[in-house]
Write a protein that holds these residues in place. Sequence first.
Motif, PDB file in Angstrom:
ATOM      1  N   THR A 122      28.224  -5.365  11.760  1.00  0.00           N
ATOM      2  CA  THR A 122      26.844  -5.205  11.292  1.00  0.00           C
ATOM      3  C   THR A 122      26.351  -3.780  11.527  1.00  0.00           C
ATOM      4  OG1 THR A 122      26.361  -7.538  11.701  1.00  0.00           O
ATOM      5  CG2 THR A 122      24.473  -6.048  11.554  1.00  0.00           C
ATOM      6  N   THR A 123      26.627  -3.252  12.707  1.00  0.00           N
ATOM      7  CA  THR A 123      26.212  -1.886  13.028  1.00  0.00           C
ATOM      8  C   THR A 123      26.866  -0.887  12.086  1.00  0.00           C
ATOM      9  OG1 THR A 123      25.880  -2.489  15.339  1.00  0.00           O
ATOM     10  CG2 THR A 123      26.116  -0.150  14.859  1.00  0.00           C
ATOM     11  N   ASP A 124      28.140  -1.096  11.774  1.00  0.00           N
ATOM     12  CA  ASP A 124      28.852  -0.215  10.850  1.00  0.00           C
ATOM     13  C   ASP A 124      28.202  -0.254   9.464  1.00  0.00           C
ATOM     14  OD1 ASP A 124      31.166   1.487  10.046  1.00  0.00           O
ATOM     15  OD2 ASP A 124      31.624  -0.264   8.805  1.00  0.00           O
ATOM     16  N   ARG A 125      27.903  -1.457   8.987  1.00  0.00           N
ATOM     17  CA  ARG A 125      27.276  -1.577   7.659  1.00  0.00           C
ATOM     18  C   ARG A 125      25.912  -0.882   7.624  1.00  0.00           C
ATOM     19  NH1 ARG A 125      28.739  -7.586   7.938  1.00  0.00           N
ATOM     20  NH2 ARG A 125      30.826  -7.610   7.067  1.00  0.00           N
ATOM     21  N   ILE A 126      25.111  -1.112   8.653  1.00  0.00           N
ATOM     22  CA  ILE A 126      23.776  -0.514   8.699  1.00  0.00           C
ATOM     23  C   ILE A 126      23.884   1.010   8.779  1.00  0.00           C
ATOM     24  CG2 ILE A 126      21.712  -0.267  10.130  1.00  0.00           C
ATOM     25  CD1 ILE A 126      22.047  -3.286  10.783  1.00  0.00           C
ATOM     26  N   THR A 127      24.825   1.493   9.575  1.00  0.00           N
ATOM     27  CA  THR A 127      25.015   2.940   9.699  1.00  0.00           C
ATOM     28  C   THR A 127      25.446   3.544   8.373  1.00  0.00           C
ATOM     29  OG1 THR A 127      25.584   2.716  12.035  1.00  0.00           O
ATOM     30  CG2 THR A 127      26.272   4.751  10.936  1.00  0.00           C
ATOM     31  N   ARG A 128      26.384   2.882   7.698  1.00  0.00           N
ATOM     32  CA  ARG A 128      26.841   3.387   6.391  1.00  0.00           C
ATOM     33  C   ARG A 128      25.687   3.423   5.390  1.00  0.00           C
ATOM     34  NH1 ARG A 128      32.583   3.377   5.548  1.00  0.00           N
ATOM     35  NH2 ARG A 128      33.652   2.608   7.393  1.00  0.00           N
ATOM     36  N   LEU A 129      24.862   2.386   5.398  1.00  0.00           N
ATOM     37  CA  LEU A 129      23.697   2.385   4.496  1.00  0.00           C
ATOM     38  C   LEU A 129      22.733   3.513   4.839  1.00  0.00           C
ATOM     39  CD1 LEU A 129      22.835  -1.396   4.123  1.00  0.00           C
ATOM     40  CD2 LEU A 129      23.481   0.171   2.288  1.00  0.00           C
ATOM     41  N   GLY A 130      22.514   3.723   6.111  1.00  0.00           N
ATOM     42  CA  GLY A 130      21.585   4.762   6.544  1.00  0.00           C
ATOM     43  C   GLY A 130      22.067   6.167   6.266  1.00  0.00           C
ATOM     44  N   LEU A 131      23.379   6.347   6.187  1.00  0.00           N
ATOM     45  CA  LEU A 131      23.944   7.682   6.005  1.00  0.00           C
ATOM     46  C   LEU A 131      24.385   7.983   4.575  1.00  0.00           C
ATOM     47  CD1 LEU A 131      26.067   7.936   9.283  1.00  0.00           C
ATOM     48  CD2 LEU A 131      23.805   8.918   8.821  1.00  0.00           C
ATOM     49  N   LEU A 132      23.968   7.166   3.635  1.00  0.00           N
ATOM     50  CA  LEU A 132      24.319   7.434   2.234  1.00  0.00           C
ATOM     51  C   LEU A 132      23.876   8.842   1.853  1.00  0.00           C
ATOM     52  CD1 LEU A 132      23.356   4.062   0.521  1.00  0.00           C
ATOM     53  CD2 LEU A 132      25.653   4.952   0.910  1.00  0.00           C
ATOM     54  N   ARG A 133      24.722   9.571   1.179  1.00  0.00           N
ATOM     55  CA  ARG A 133      24.407  10.948   0.792  1.00  0.00           C
ATOM     56  C   ARG A 133      24.023  11.064  -0.680  1.00  0.00           C
ATOM     57  NH1 ARG A 133      26.528  15.068   4.459  1.00  0.00           N
ATOM     58  NH2 ARG A 133      27.426  14.004   6.239  1.00  0.00           N
ATOM     59  N   SER A 134      24.531  10.169  -1.468  1.00  0.00           N
ATOM     60  CA  SER A 134      24.271  10.216  -2.901  1.00  0.00           C
ATOM     61  C   SER A 134      22.815   9.855  -3.181  1.00  0.00           C
ATOM     62  CB  SER A 134      25.200   9.219  -3.611  1.00  0.00           C
ATOM     63  OG  SER A 134      24.714   8.901  -4.891  1.00  0.00           O
ATOM     64  N   GLY A 135      22.147  10.694  -3.941  1.00  0.00           N
ATOM     65  CA  GLY A 135      20.759  10.433  -4.313  1.00  0.00           C
ATOM     66  C   GLY A 135      20.573   9.085  -4.998  1.00  0.00           C
ATOM     67  N   PRO A 136      21.384   8.770  -6.010  1.00  0.00           N
ATOM     68  CA  PRO A 136      21.250   7.466  -6.660  1.00  0.00           C
ATOM     69  C   PRO A 136      21.508   6.295  -5.701  1.00  0.00           C
ATOM     70  CG  PRO A 136      22.464   8.957  -8.079  1.00  0.00           C
ATOM     71  CD  PRO A 136      22.304   9.649  -6.751  1.00  0.00           C
ATOM     72  N   ALA A 137      22.494   6.439  -4.838  1.00  0.00           N
ATOM     73  CA  ALA A 137      22.780   5.367  -3.878  1.00  0.00           C
ATOM     74  C   ALA A 137      21.616   5.185  -2.904  1.00  0.00           C
ATOM     75  CB  ALA A 137      24.070   5.659  -3.116  1.00  0.00           C
ATOM     76  N   GLN A 138      21.024   6.293  -2.473  1.00  0.00           N
ATOM     77  CA  GLN A 138      19.858   6.211  -1.588  1.00  0.00           C
ATOM     78  C   GLN A 138      18.690   5.534  -2.302  1.00  0.00           C
ATOM     79  OE1 GLN A 138      19.115  10.263  -0.442  1.00  0.00           O
ATOM     80  NE2 GLN A 138      20.659  10.227   1.191  1.00  0.00           N
ATOM     81  N   ALA A 139      18.510   5.851  -3.566  1.00  0.00           N
ATOM     82  CA  ALA A 139      17.415   5.243  -4.333  1.00  0.00           C
ATOM     83  C   ALA A 139      17.615   3.732  -4.464  1.00  0.00           C
ATOM     84  CB  ALA A 139      17.315   5.893  -5.715  1.00  0.00           C
ATOM     85  N   VAL A 140      18.844   3.323  -4.734  1.00  0.00           N
ATOM     86  CA  VAL A 140      19.143   1.888  -4.836  1.00  0.00           C
ATOM     87  C   VAL A 140      18.893   1.214  -3.488  1.00  0.00           C
ATOM     88  CG1 VAL A 140      20.994   0.200  -5.168  1.00  0.00           C
ATOM     89  CG2 VAL A 140      20.748   2.109  -6.762  1.00  0.00           C
ATOM     90  N   ARG A 141      19.397   1.816  -2.415  1.00  0.00           N
ATOM     91  CA  ARG A 141      19.191   1.262  -1.074  1.00  0.00           C
ATOM     92  C   ARG A 141      17.714   1.143  -0.750  1.00  0.00           C
ATOM     93  NH1 ARG A 141      20.197   5.498   3.147  1.00  0.00           N
ATOM     94  NH2 ARG A 141      18.211   6.122   2.293  1.00  0.00           N
ATOM     95  N   ASN A 142      16.975   2.206  -0.975  1.00  0.00           N
ATOM     96  CA  ASN A 142      15.553   2.203  -0.645  1.00  0.00           C
ATOM     97  C   ASN A 142      14.778   1.184  -1.472  1.00  0.00           C
ATOM     98  OD1 ASN A 142      16.182   4.207   1.157  1.00  0.00           O
ATOM     99  ND2 ASN A 142      15.310   5.855  -0.061  1.00  0.00           N
ATOM    100  N   THR A 143      15.115   1.073  -2.746  1.00  0.00           N
ATOM    101  CA  THR A 143      14.456   0.093  -3.618  1.00  0.00           C
ATOM    102  C   THR A 143      14.782  -1.325  -3.162  1.00  0.00           C
ATOM    103  OG1 THR A 143      14.508   1.623  -5.478  1.00  0.00           O
ATOM    104  CG2 THR A 143      14.216  -0.713  -5.993  1.00  0.00           C
ATOM    105  N   ALA A 144      16.044  -1.567  -2.854  1.00  0.00           N
ATOM    106  CA  ALA A 144      16.452  -2.903  -2.415  1.00  0.00           C
ATOM    107  C   ALA A 144      15.736  -3.287  -1.129  1.00  0.00           C
ATOM    108  CB  ALA A 144      17.965  -2.961  -2.220  1.00  0.00           C
ATOM    109  N   PHE A 145      15.680  -2.392  -0.163  1.00  0.00           N
ATOM    110  CA  PHE A 145      14.997  -2.703   1.093  1.00  0.00           C
ATOM    111  C   PHE A 145      13.493  -2.834   0.896  1.00  0.00           C
ATOM    112  CE2 PHE A 145      18.941  -1.814   3.234  1.00  0.00           C
ATOM    113  CZ  PHE A 145      18.895  -2.687   4.304  1.00  0.00           C
TER     114      PHE A 145
END
Length: 103
Positions: A57-80
């Motif tokens: 779980t910690t690994d998944r959360i860390t990977r989500l938090g450290l996304l570098r791609s702008g589009p990936a960050q936008a998807v993550r932020n929208t989903a959350f």
Amino acid sequence: MPLMCIARPEVKAWNTGIQDAIALAVPLIEAVRSGDDGGIDAWAKARHAIAEDVVKTTDRITRLGLLRSGPAQAVRNTAFSLLGHIPAATSALARKIAEIDNR
């Protein structure tokens, strides 16, 4: 930053350590009283499975938090952001992060 920023790894490890100590009390007392350490072995097996889940779980959360791609960050932020409006989702995420169901 989305909700996941509250899942600091050191806090999760602290929760796990406290749970480990509490869960070990009864098997340890039984082993001292009876000389049978089977309860300690069962405790170790159960807690190891929980520790593996914490690490995953910690690994998944860390990977989500450290996304570098702008589009990936936008998807993550929208989903959350969307999930933040669903009480069952926020409750489930909070329970997972706090390890409430591992007691």
